[in-house]
Design an enzyme around this catalytic site. Structure first.
Site, short mmCIF file in Angstrom:
data_model
loop_
_atom_site.label_atom_id
_atom_site.label_comp_id
_atom_site.label_asym_id
_atom_site.label_seq_id
_atom_site.Cartn_x
_atom_site.Cartn_y
_atom_site.Cartn_z
CB ALA A 260 8.41 -5.87 1.74
CB ALA B 152 3.16 -9.22 4.10
CG ASP B 153 8.92 -10.18 6.40
OD1 ASP B 153 9.71 -10.26 7.26
OD2 ASP B 153 8.63 -10.75 5.58
NE ARG B 154 8.33 -2.02 6.85
CZ ARG B 154 8.75 -1.07 7.45
NH1 ARG B 154 8.78 0.02 7.53
NH2 ARG B 154 9.88 -1.49 8.56
#
Length: 385
Positions: free
Chosen positions: A267, A257-259
């Site tokens: 995301a 995950a990036d966020r």
């Protein structure tokens, strides 16, 4: 097993492996300035949310370390106010390199808090700078340990889920998207760390990984990592995920995950959402593995996550080694960038990330443990952040 690494340090020297040239060429690039770090992150010579946060923090620390050793010292060390005026724009600049990756924002905010704490305590400029140097180095050092923790949490959780469904928890097949191993972090990895943990404990049969177009982080980087670690694996192109689920027993999907928003919307690299939709159709556990620094409690849901759109040209190009291979005197394969589309297309849609709704996610794993949805169908992330 010897894992690959994205960053290496020696005394005052920071180097990154140029991930644009992998897997055919191993090129180490020295990062000597904040501007070079920003460019390396922006151009994806280094990528992976934890890795770019580590590089940004290490470069920031290097900048201040050099200033502390300089004779005469630079003017910004003459007072706390001068120091604040110097470092705040640097942290703001580093954040702009990849805004979707919350780890980078967390790192810059952490350093800003360290700065403010020093100011509030009445420390002099050198004391504050020394604290910032120490904190910046810790951003990178803390990553490896927490990756191992979350890999174990997630791996053991999946084994138990398979057993609950009537399996024996052995010979597991797990799909991943993009690259989330040691190249994307400071070591071991997040979702690929989960797969590595299952392999190390004798529970994995095979890892599957998607190519992850248009940058092909899966077929270039995950392939190289799995090969290096001698983990049995199979590559598929992104459009084969549905076919894989129809014809092969897949026990789980593990992604990074990036966020992660407060409600669990996540995301991650483009293509994650479609994998989650297909996983739901086939009732396969879908696991997000990411450090607590990736959870952004200030964002209510995925609709507020900023999505980076890459230059349209990037979606029309493919980089790779020439075939048949041509090798130089150093043993490196000649590489080329080729265009696979007509010139001057009217429209190109090229988001770097998509958002997977929480309803499609089975579990969210951090170094603190595993969060699953309650009776109301919602995640409570309080216990894992």
């Amino acid at each position: 097993m010897t894992a690959l690494t994205s960053i290496r340090l020696s005394e005052d020297k920071i180097e990154i492996i140029n991930q644009l040239l992998l897997p055919h060429t191993t090129e180490w690039l020295e990062i000597d300035t904040v501007e070079q770090a920003h460019d390396a992150i922006k151009t994806m010579k280094i990528r992976g949310a934890p890795a770019i946060a580590s590089l940004a923090a290490l470069t920031f620390s290097q900048h201040l370390s050099r200033a502390l050793r300089a004779a005469p010292p630079p003017a910004f060390l003459s007072s706390p106010t001068e120091l604040q005026g110097h470092v705040t724009p640097i942290l703001d600049f580093l954040y702009t390199s990849r805004p979707t990756a919350v780890n980078l924002g967390n790192a810059t905010r952490r350093l800003t808090r360290t700065l403010q704490a020093g100011l509030d305590a009445g420390k002099d400029a050198r004391e504050i700078a020394e604290a910032l140097v120490k904190d910046g180095k810790e951003v990178a050092e803390e990553d490896v340990g927490r990756n191992r923790e979350m890999a174990k949490w997630g791996g053991e959780w999946l084994i138990e889920e398979v057993k609950k469904a009537g399996g024996d928890g052995q010979n597991l097949n797990v799909l991943t998207v993009c690259n989330t191993g040691s190249l994307a972090t400071s070591g071991y990895g997040t979702a690929l760390g989960l797969i590595t943990y299952l392999h190390e404990t004798g529970k994995l049969d095979r890892a599957y990984y998607a190519q992850t177009a248009p940058y092909h982080q899966g077929s270039r980087l995950t392939a190289l990592e799995l090969k290096t670690l001698k983990i049995p694996s199979t590559m598929i192109v992104d459009t084969m995920i549905g076919s894989l689920f129809q014809h092969h027993k897949i026990h789980g999907i593990a992604v990074g995950a990036d966020r992660i928003a407060r409600n669990g919307d996540t995301a991650n690299k483009i293509g994650t959402y479609q994998a989650a939709v297909l996983a739901a159709r086939h009732k396969i556990p879908f696991i997000v593995v990411a450090p607590i620094t990736t959870v952004d409690v200030d964002i209510v849901d995925g609709s507020s996550i900023p999505i980076e759109h890459r230059p349209p040209l990037e979606a029309t190009l493919v980089r790779g080694a020439l075939y048949p291979p041509s090798v130089d005197a150093q043993g490196n394969k000649a590489q080329a960038v080729v265009q696979i589309t007509p010139d001057d297309l009217d429209g190109i849609y090229n988001p770097s990330f998509d958002v997977t709704p929480a309803e499609l996610i089975t579990a969210i794993v951090t170094e603190k443990g595993v969060a699953v949805k309650g009776g109301d169908g919602r995640f409570d992330l309080a216990g894992v952040v």
